[in-house]
Design an enzyme around this catalytic site. Sequence first.
Site, short mmCIF file in Angstrom:
data_model
loop_
_atom_site.label_atom_id
_atom_site.label_comp_id
_atom_site.label_asym_id
_atom_site.label_seq_id
_atom_site.Cartn_x
_atom_site.Cartn_y
_atom_site.Cartn_z
CG ASN A 1 -3.75 -4.73 3.92
OD1 ASN A 1 -2.57 -4.93 4.15
ND2 ASN A 1 -4.71 -5.13 4.74
CB CYS B 1 -6.17 1.16 5.05
SG CYS B 1 -5.58 -0.18 6.12
#
Length: 324
Positions: A79, A2
């Site tokens: 993440n 991300c």
Amino acid sequence: MCTAATYKTKDFYFGRNLDYEFSYGDEIVIACRNYPFTFSNGETIQSHHALIGMAYVCDGYPLYYDAINEKGLAIAGLNFVGNAHYNEYKPDKENIAQYELIPWILSTCENVNQAKCKLENLNILNKPFNENLPLAQLHWILADKSECITVESMSDGLHIYPNPAGVLTNNPPFPYQMFNLNNYRNLSPKSPVNTFSKELNLDLYSRGMGALGLPGDLSSQSRFVKVAFTKLNSISGDSEYESVSQFFHILHSVEQQKGCCELENQQYEITLYSSCCNCTKGIYYYTTYNNHQISAVNMHNENLDQNKIIRYPQIQKEQIHYQN
């Protein structure tokens, strides 16, 4: 994988790309001021700041990926696989499960400074939401109009870093990401001068050559450099349309297209959605992989004094405006 970023014109903006191979059925979710947040430590916050963000609602509980509150504080979880570390219960700490961190911060804090004070005694529990949902390995970016920080829970403790770049991706840990920017200090949005040699007359054969060497691959370290350069050199007008448009251009500079990041079993990581929150006005804008038209939910168009969550499914179908 991300990418998250901040942006400021007349108002303050915050958002992210969520890159993954599938969606859990994410929705834009407003948690009204009297929706009870009950935490795994037994604490219940009955009255709090209203929240809006992207979440997966499971058993009536919003599992937020990113959100803002009505005071202008924003947070996103990204993440951090292999580096994130959570702990068992510690009696001398404030014990909060990983999936509870976003509502725990946004429900009571008005700004980053208040959040930092609350985080100082935090212990993030290694407790999944249920047996069907894996324990996500995350780190977080928190921001308001004046300050931005990164929060990482690792095996050697909880780290709170100032984030002057105002961006975040994934691995490696944040200090390494920031140090790596030193390798790109020669990049510029301006045309470069010839420092190669006085003996050679080297030509500028293209525009944009000041950014030669700017990474363009999809790795998290390269995306950190690319989005930091794009965000820190972005210019737009102060209007809402110009600011929101520019913010999506920043995020789309590091979006992932299907087929370019292959995983196992013929799956592909893609940018499932991109979000842009006007933290000043409480508006959540978003696009999805299959719908490039910007959609918006304004939390202040709802009755925020209710004791419930309000859910808006993502608009997934492409919206094309025909001019003839």
